[in-house]
Scaffold this active site. Structure first.
Site, PDB file in Angstrom:
ATOM      1  N   SER A   1      -0.823  -0.514   5.537  1.00 59.37           N
ATOM      2  CA  SER A   1      -0.822  -0.445   7.001  1.00 59.37           C
ATOM      3  C   SER A   1      -2.173  -0.050   7.583  1.00 59.37           C
ATOM      4  CB  SER A   1       0.263   0.525   7.479  1.00 59.37           C
ATOM      5  OG  SER A   1       1.540   0.017   7.147  1.00 59.37           O
TER       6      SER A   1
ATOM      7  N   ASP B   1       3.795   3.423  -4.200  1.00 57.48           N
ATOM      8  CA  ASP B   1       2.926   2.250  -4.252  1.00 57.48           C
ATOM      9  C   ASP B   1       2.841   1.691  -5.667  1.00 57.48           C
ATOM     10  OD1 ASP B   1       2.316   2.373  -1.508  1.00 57.48           O
ATOM     11  OD2 ASP B   1       0.896   3.988  -1.894  1.00 57.48           O
TER      12      ASP B   1
ATOM     13  N   ARG C   1      -7.628   7.332   2.209  1.00 59.97           N
ATOM     14  CA  ARG C   1      -6.911   6.950   3.429  1.00 59.97           C
ATOM     15  C   ARG C   1      -6.546   8.216   4.188  1.00 59.97           C
ATOM     16  NH1 ARG C   1      -1.609   3.007   4.034  1.00 59.97           N
ATOM     17  NH2 ARG C   1      -0.603   4.227   5.677  1.00 59.97           N
TER      18      ARG C   1
ATOM     19  N   ASP D   1      -4.426   9.092   6.928  1.00 57.39           N
ATOM     20  CA  ASP D   1      -3.218   9.593   7.590  1.00 57.39           C
ATOM     21  C   ASP D   1      -2.402  10.559   6.750  1.00 57.39           C
ATOM     22  OD1 ASP D   1      -2.557   7.416   5.955  1.00 57.39           O
ATOM     23  OD2 ASP D   1      -0.950   6.711   7.251  1.00 57.39           O
ATOM     24  N   ARG D   2      -2.306  10.315   5.444  1.00 61.98           N
ATOM     25  CA  ARG D   2      -1.477  11.189   4.606  1.00 61.98           C
ATOM     26  C   ARG D   2      -2.292  12.287   3.911  1.00 61.98           C
ATOM     27  NH1 ARG D   2       3.755  10.020   4.328  1.00 61.98           N
ATOM     28  NH2 ARG D   2       4.484   7.910   4.821  1.00 61.98           N
TER      29      ARG D   2
ATOM     30  N   ASP E   1       1.918  -6.676   9.011  1.00 61.33           N
ATOM     31  CA  ASP E   1       0.642  -6.246   8.438  1.00 61.33           C
ATOM     32  C   ASP E   1       0.604  -6.406   6.925  1.00 61.33           C
ATOM     33  OD1 ASP E   1       2.619  -4.327   8.225  1.00 61.33           O
ATOM     34  OD2 ASP E   1       1.282  -2.623   8.546  1.00 61.33           O
ATOM     35  N   HIS E   2       1.765  -6.489   6.300  1.00 58.73           N
ATOM     36  CA  HIS E   2       1.890  -6.705   4.854  1.00 58.73           C
ATOM     37  C   HIS E   2       3.366  -6.869   4.546  1.00 58.73           C
ATOM     38  CE1 HIS E   2       3.462  -2.630   4.477  1.00 58.73           C
ATOM     39  NE2 HIS E   2       2.440  -2.217   5.203  1.00 58.73           N
TER      40      HIS E   2
END
EC number: 5.4.2.12
Length: 506
Positions: free
Chosen positions: A63, A154, A254, A256-257, A437-438
């Protein structure tokens, strides 16, 4: 001919296309609106992975990557590829921020604490980055403690044993695993501070479950019924916590997390939960920059490049009004990531965030907050905005649970919202692009293991033009082509920085 108003970009997060119906939540769900649009509107497919979105070949999209490419209107080289290249070509050990980290930890006689995702999923982090960082620091004679974040989302849900084994087999003598923690605890992004506290308490104060070694920690969690994502924070061996003079290095690339756990570990004045006495860190480093707030107390090895003339910035520069809407789980994506990594709204940009439900996992409430998103979306469509961007989180977030029936329910709820949006756009005289988006929930069973599939996919995603120009057709493309397409519908010129091409063949 006047431009349609509003022009809406509707992102069905995690809604991919796959010909086979088996374990395919998109195909098996009852989706009358989506089916009607695919049958009657111009449509094509988009690529959301690999070099087409700035990732290494074969790497699935996500995302952050998706929304960054969508907003930029160009292929943006992502951090995974840049860090991989630095390691491959040998420049990583000489990274200036890493050298500064080494100098400060050495000067204080401290230990380097490395927190990273122990998998090759490549969405938030990569095991190879962690191994490379350990090698560099150990090569400098610095003791290293690893805080291993297990994935299971993931990658396959019970693959942590294999990855942890891979890690411990290559650890130099001065390096050890201090904690093993499932990402459910360490990588929250929805202010579930009770989870984050348990993760940081394990890292800072060595409290939690205990295991003699890292592989035993994973095995014990499995025996408790915990898959990798949910492994309870576990202290390994005689790890006794962090001390003054130690350094902390977050390997997640990344943002956000990583934000919440990093705030709990190091942000001055942090008060969202009781952290206990935190060490006086000699250095606090991130693989990337995570936010302006985080920049105040930590440095970045690979700062984000500035992306100029994003979709939002360009629309604002023409004096037009825009609206961004999503629930909590995807709110950063339609704001921060879509705007090229900038937190502040553009001039004339309004936002609405629906609160994601407070449940342990979203299969327990697959509709999530989609009804609230739909209510405010319909209201915004009639409110005079020129551009609206909406994200429906359900197909992705419920897809990550591996529960097929719940994913089907999620897809059906989103289809209901899509139907309301189409009706509202038609009434308002607007146009809409529907896309994703995916992929994710179109593959709910792992074809190799036969177990639940919880990760993103590399399948194509749909792109549908609703109420477009008469006779228009769409051609296949990639996510970077969406912004130029929206600008064409809005009858705005395309900035030279946008190298994507409109998907519309008039």
């Amino acid at each position: 001919m006047t431009a349609p108003k509003p022009v809406v970009l509707c992102i069905l997060d995690g809604w991919g296309l796959r010909a086979e119906r088996e374990a395919n939540a998109v195909a098996l769900a009852d989706t009358p609106t989506f089916d009607r649009l695919m049958a009657t509107c111009p449509n094509a497919t988009l690529v959301t992975h690999g070099p087409d979105v700035g990732l290494p070949r074969g790497q699935m999209g996500n995302s952050e990557v998706g929304h960054t490419n969508i907003g930029a209107g160009r292929v943006v080289a992502m951090d995974l590829g840049a860090i991989d290249l630095a390691i491959e070509e040998g420049s990583f050990p000489q990274n200036p921020a890493l050298r500064d980290f080494i100098a400060k930890v050495k000067a204080n006689g401290g230990t380097a604490h490395l927190m990273g995702v122990v998998s090759d999923g490549g969405v938030h982090g990569h095991i190879q980055h962690l191994i490379s960082a350990v090698e560099v620091l150990a090569g400098e004679g610095i003791p290293v403690v690893i805080h291993a974040i297990t994935d299971g989302r993931d990658v396959a849900p019970t693959s942590a044993g294999e990855f942890v084994g891979q890690l411990v087999r290559v650890l130099p003598e001065v390096a050890r695993v201090g904690t093993v923690i499932g990402r459910y605890w360490a990588m929250d992004r929805d202010k579930r501070w009770d989870r984050v506290k348990r993760a940081s308490d394990a890292m800072l104060h060595a409290t939690g479950e205990h295991a003699p070694d890292a592989e035993a920690a994973v095995a014990a969690a499995l025996a408790r019924g915990e898959t990798d994502e949910f492994i309870a924070p576990t202290v390994v061996g005689d790890y006794a916590g962090a001390r003054d003079g130690d350094g902390f290095f977050c390997l997640n690339f990344r943002a956000d997390r990583a934000r919440e756990i990093l705030a709990g570990l190091g942000q001055p004045g942090f008060d969202s939960y009781d952290t206990g006495t935190r060490p006086d860190w000699s250095a606090f480093l991130g693989m990337v920059d995570y936010s302006k707030e985080h920049d105040r107390f930590m440095t970045a090895a690979y700062p984000k490049p500035v992306i100029r003339n994003t979709l939002g910035e360009w629309v604002a520069s023409h004096g037009l009004r825009q609206f961004r809407i999503a629930e909590t789980e995807k709110y950063p994506h339609v704001t921060f990531f879509l705007n090229g990594g900038r937190e502040a709204p553009e001039t004339g940009e309004d936002r609405y965030m629906a609160n994601s439900p407070k449940v342990a996992t979203y299969d327990l409430q697959p509709e999530m907050s989609a009804p609230d998103v739909s209510d405010h979306l319909v209201e915004a469509i009639g409110a005079g905005y020129d551009l609206i961007v909406v994200n429906y989180a359900n197909p992705d977030m419920v897809g990550h649970t591996g529960d097929l029936k719940a994913a089907m329910a999620a897809v059906e709820e989103v289809d209901r919202g899509l139907g309301r949006a189409v009706e509202a756009v038609t009434t308002a005289g607007g146009a809409m692009i529907v896309t994703a988006d995916h992929g994710n929930c179109e593959t709910m069973v792992d074809p190799e293991t036969g177990g639940p599939h919880t990760a993103h996919t590399t399948n194509p995603v749909p792109v549908i033009l609703v109420n477009g120009p008469a006779g228009a057709r769409l051609h296949a493309g990639r996510l970077a082509d969406l912004a130029p397409t929206l600008l064409q519908l809005m009858q705005l010129p395309q900035p030279e920085e946008m190298t994507g091409r409109s998907l519309i063949d008039a």
